[in-house]
Design an enzyme around this catalytic site. Structure first.
Site, PDB file in Angstrom:
ATOM      1  CD  GLU A 277       5.940   3.246  -0.974  1.00  0.00           C
ATOM      2  OE1 GLU A 277       6.625   3.417  -1.994  1.00  0.00           O
ATOM      3  OE2 GLU A 277       4.737   3.555  -0.887  1.00  0.00           O
ATOM      4  NE  ARG A 492      -5.502   6.061   2.707  1.00  0.00           N
ATOM      5  CZ  ARG A 492      -4.876   6.847   1.848  1.00  0.00           C
ATOM      6  NH1 ARG A 492      -4.970   6.615   0.554  1.00  0.00           N
ATOM      7  NH2 ARG A 492      -4.149   7.861   2.257  1.00  0.00           N
ATOM      8  CE  LYS A 502       5.044   8.502   1.411  1.00  0.00           C
ATOM      9  NZ  LYS A 502       5.462   7.190   0.937  1.00  0.00           N
TER      10      LYS A 502
END
Length: 781
Positions: A277, A492, A502
């Site tokens: 993204e 992950r 973020k």
């Protein structure tokens, strides 16, 4: 429900499962359904013995959804003892998957599964004897510590249908015959290796030991691998076009036709994508995703797209698009093509219309708050008429409804139980590529799989949290009757002592705790580049982590170790003093400064040299001089001389000068050449005629391992900042660095650590960042 579960537990116990194993099995709906079907089929032939029960359980747990209708067929072969081992059942399932659309040729099936093939004990004995003979010397040396596993596999590869227990028993017998009974030494723990003293004459170069084993996660050992080696040797994904062989993949009547069309387009090549993204900067976790997607494609002569998932115009900025591409290329990967989800907005919209017309999507007016969580109330608009949803969806597109007033939802339930995920929402924000053309934007749940389909992706590789979206991924492609890729999930990669969210990084920037997304204390990729981490070190680190489903949280020390391995080979050596003390050599023999040529890499002088200046005034580290003797201190003191690196001289203390505050302003010494009779205990680094540079020393930004854990840090991550995470000093650097050191150049400041030239460097102003210390225990960076 409770009674039904109890009955199933008793049923599973009849085939030999323990009560605990039976209860565990009930937690898996598919295995439970498959096992009950197999038991009911087997029961038609009489009581089920335990050996048969074990095979039925293996069948139920391994069979793919595409061929569950073949359970009665395979069960009958088990009952008839034609499929009497796990290996034969696995072969049967492989055959049935490969011939999913064909009638079963019984002769071919039985030949493929080794039905009727008998491996005699004499054959096993002869084959084991042959293998043991090859490894006899190593077995005699290691005795019962010898790992016989690979040898057993070698025998099994030759005698495909040999019984595993029989092979193991034969190895045990032949080992006993060769070695005799175990002795006390065989039972003793393995002695720890004694660290050998360093021998400069026999020191092996780093480049010659790159393939040696090193410690990584959980104390296990693994060979250092490149990403390419990892992808070729440790990753077993399906081949292009064989999607149907993957567990959970849904086969429709049109699947094989669509796969043939897909293969024509791709030429049978692997095709992956990295889909970030564009609303933030990539971090260390993304490095693993980049390496897996680009690395898998590269290792199999395929291609990988960089696809921006640009479906949320409110948060997307041009700097993020540029930054993401920059980081992908910095890691050494070149996208075959750069695409955007927005490239396909019209096609995605058209398919949404198809879903509505099929009665599989509807316009809903529940708010975001109403549908949050895993068990929201059902939508009262779920069964609204198709024409009404079509009209309202058109109104959404035409901007006739307010933001939040309506969404388009799909009629599907995710694995986690959440129903009807949102496909489209209204956002009155201009898009960086489509401008004001759209005011409805698709969600990840709707967009991702369809973009993968459009781009003919062979392997949709994503992190484990997207496993709960796999059912909707397959459902959506199959409902629209378009090519369906396979989704593979991996764990992950997380790093302790940092945050990568973020939102949280933006908060750190807003509070002035860090300067920007590339502050060297962060673990964004731009920050790691600025701190001086080489891209190949990050790639090697990702390869060491492997591709498993386990979520991994590692200490930064593991990444720093990979960085040292690379920097030790590529970083030019130089002498720099961070906390200088002035020394005056009162018997300096020359009237003018002496120019010395020193190697850029002392152990490999053929790689180049640089020139340094030696004069009567030199500067050394404050920590290399002590006015009062201390036990174990090997450097300069009033009673102890010290050598100067590269200069070939020994300095002996004579006198000291201090200012009114007691600070040392000068130490007078005399020099003598190094000789057999005048060998110092240590050699220290120094500079003469230095230039000034700003040097930034970094330590961990957070004090606790998991600053986001409210149990560990009750007052939140902002309260956990390490006040000593950044220190800036004015250092004395060798003048040879002035005018030659460029941004991101890597250096080893001798005896101090590895450093990189910071982008803040300007003509006349050198700025360095400490990347890592020379040793792990020399300080936490």
């Amino acid at each position: 429900m409770l009674m039904e579960n109890e009955n199933d537990v008793r049923l599973f116990q009849t085939i030999g499962l323990s009560e605990q194993k039976a209860k565990e099995t009930l937690k898996n709906v598919n295995v439970t359904k498959n096992l009950k079907l197999a038991i009911n089929e087997a029961a038609k032939h009489g009581p089920i013995i335990q050996d048969v029960g074990i095979l039925l359980y293996h069948l139920a747990s391994k069979i793919k959804n595409q061929i569950v209708d073949k359970i009665p067929f395979v069960t009958n072969y088990i009952i008839e003892k034609k499929l009497d081992t796990v290996q034969r059942i696995d072969a049967a399932l492989t055959y049935l998957l490969a011939n999913i659309n064909n009638d079963i040729n019984v002769a071919d099936f039985e030949e493929f599964c080794g039905v009727g093939v008998i491996v005699l004990p004499e054959q096993i004995e002869a084959e084991v004897e042959k293998v043991v003979k090859v490894y006899k010397n190593e077995i005699l040396e290691k005795r019962y510590r010898f790992n016989s596993g690979p040898l057993m596999q070698q025998v099994r590869n030759t005698l495909k249908w040999a019984d595993g227990k029989a092979v193991k028993n034969e190895f045990d017998i032949q080992f006993l015959d060769l070695l005799g009974p175990k002795t006390d030494a065989d039972f003793a723990p393995v002695p720890k290796q004694v660290k050998q003293p360093k021998d400069k004459q026999t020191k092996v170069k780093k480049s010659e030991v790159k393939n040696e084993q090193k410690e990584i996660l959980n104390g296990e050992k693994a060979e250092i691998q490149t990403v390419s080696e990892l992808m070729k040797t440790k990753v077993n994904f399906h081949k292009p076009g064989e999607n149907y062989k993957t567990e959970g993949y849904v086969v429709t009547p049109n699947t094989h036709c669509l796969l043939q069309q897909h293969l024509k387009i791709t030429g049978g090549k692997v095709r992956t994508r990295f889909p970030p993204e564009p609303n933030g900067i990539l971090h260390i976790g993304h490095a693993k995703a980049i390496n897996i997607n680009f690395g898998y494609a590269a290792a199999h002569d395929g291609i990988c797209y960089l696809r921006y998932d640009d479906t949320n115009p409110e948060k997307e900025e041009e700097k993020f698009f540029v930054g993401i591409r920059d980081m992908v290329e910095w890691l050494g990967y070149k996208p075959a093509e750069i695409t955007h989800s927005s490239d396909y907005f019209q096609q995605l919209y058209d398919w949404a219309i198809v879903l509505i017309k099929k009665g599989l999507a509807y316009v809903c007016h529940q708010s975001n708050e109403d549908i949050k969580g895993f068990n929201p109330p059902p939508s009262p608009w779920r069964d609204r008429p198709i024409q009404e949803s079509l009209q309202l969806f058109n109104d959404m597109k035409d901007g006739l409804l307010e933001e939040g007033e309506a969404t388009l939802r799909m009629k599907v339930t995710l694995e986690e139980g959440k129903q009807d995920p949102v496909a489209y929402r209204i956002k009155y924000s201009p898009h960086h590529r489509t401008g004001d053309h759209w005011c409805i934007y698709p969600t990840y749940d709707y967009t991702h799989c369809l973009c993968d389909s459009i781009e003919n992706i062979t392997h949709s590789l994503c992190t484990k949290e997207f496993q709960s979206r796999r059912s909707s991924y397959y459902w959506l492609c199959n409902t629209l009757d378009v090519y369906c890729p396979v989704q593979w999930e991996y764990g992950r990669l997380n790093v302790s002592y940092t945050v990568v969210s973020k939102r949280k990084i933006a908060k750190l920037i807003q509070e002035g705790i860090v300067s920007d997304w590339d502050d060297p204390r962060l673990f964004t990729l731009t920050a790691l580049r600025r701190r001086g981490f080489p891209p190949e070190a990050i790639n090697n680190f990702c390869a060491q982590m492997g591709v498993t489903g386990a979520q991994v949280t590692v200490d930064p020390a593991a990444l720093e170790a990979a960085v040292r391995d690379v920097l030790n080979l590529i970083a030019t050596r130089s002498m720099v003093v961070l906390e200088p003390i002035k020394l005056t050599i009162n018997n300096f023999p020359q009237e003018k400064p002496i120019k010395l040529s020193v190697p850029d890499f002392p152990n490999e002088p053929q790689r180049g040299h640089h020139e340094i200046t030696f004069d009567e005034i030199v500067y050394i580290e404050a920590s290399d001089f002590k006015e009062v003797e201390e036990k174990g201190f090997r450097r300069l003191t009033p009673k102890q001389p010290v050598g100067l690196k590269h200069a070939g001289v020994v300095l002996t203390f004579q006198s000291i000068e201090k200012d009114a505050s007691g600070n040392i302003t000068n130490v007078t010494v005399k020099q003598e050449p190094v000789s057999e009779s005048n060998k110092p205990k240590a050699f220290i680094h120094w500079v003469s005629h230095p230039a000034l540079a700003s040097v930034r020393l970094y330590e961990r930004l957070f004090k606790h391992k998991n600053p986001e854990d409210t149990n560990e840090v009750p007052n939140g991550f902002l309260s956990d900042i390490n006040p000593a995470s950044k220190k800036e000093v004015v250092a004395y650097v060798d003048a040879s660095l002035v005018g030659t050191a460029k941004v991101y150049d890597k250096f080893q400041f001798e005896r101090i650590g590895f450093f990189s030239v910071d982008p803040d460097t300007r003509p006349g102003k050198l700025v360095f960042n400490r990347t890592v210390t020379l040793k792990e225990d020399a300080g936490k960076v």
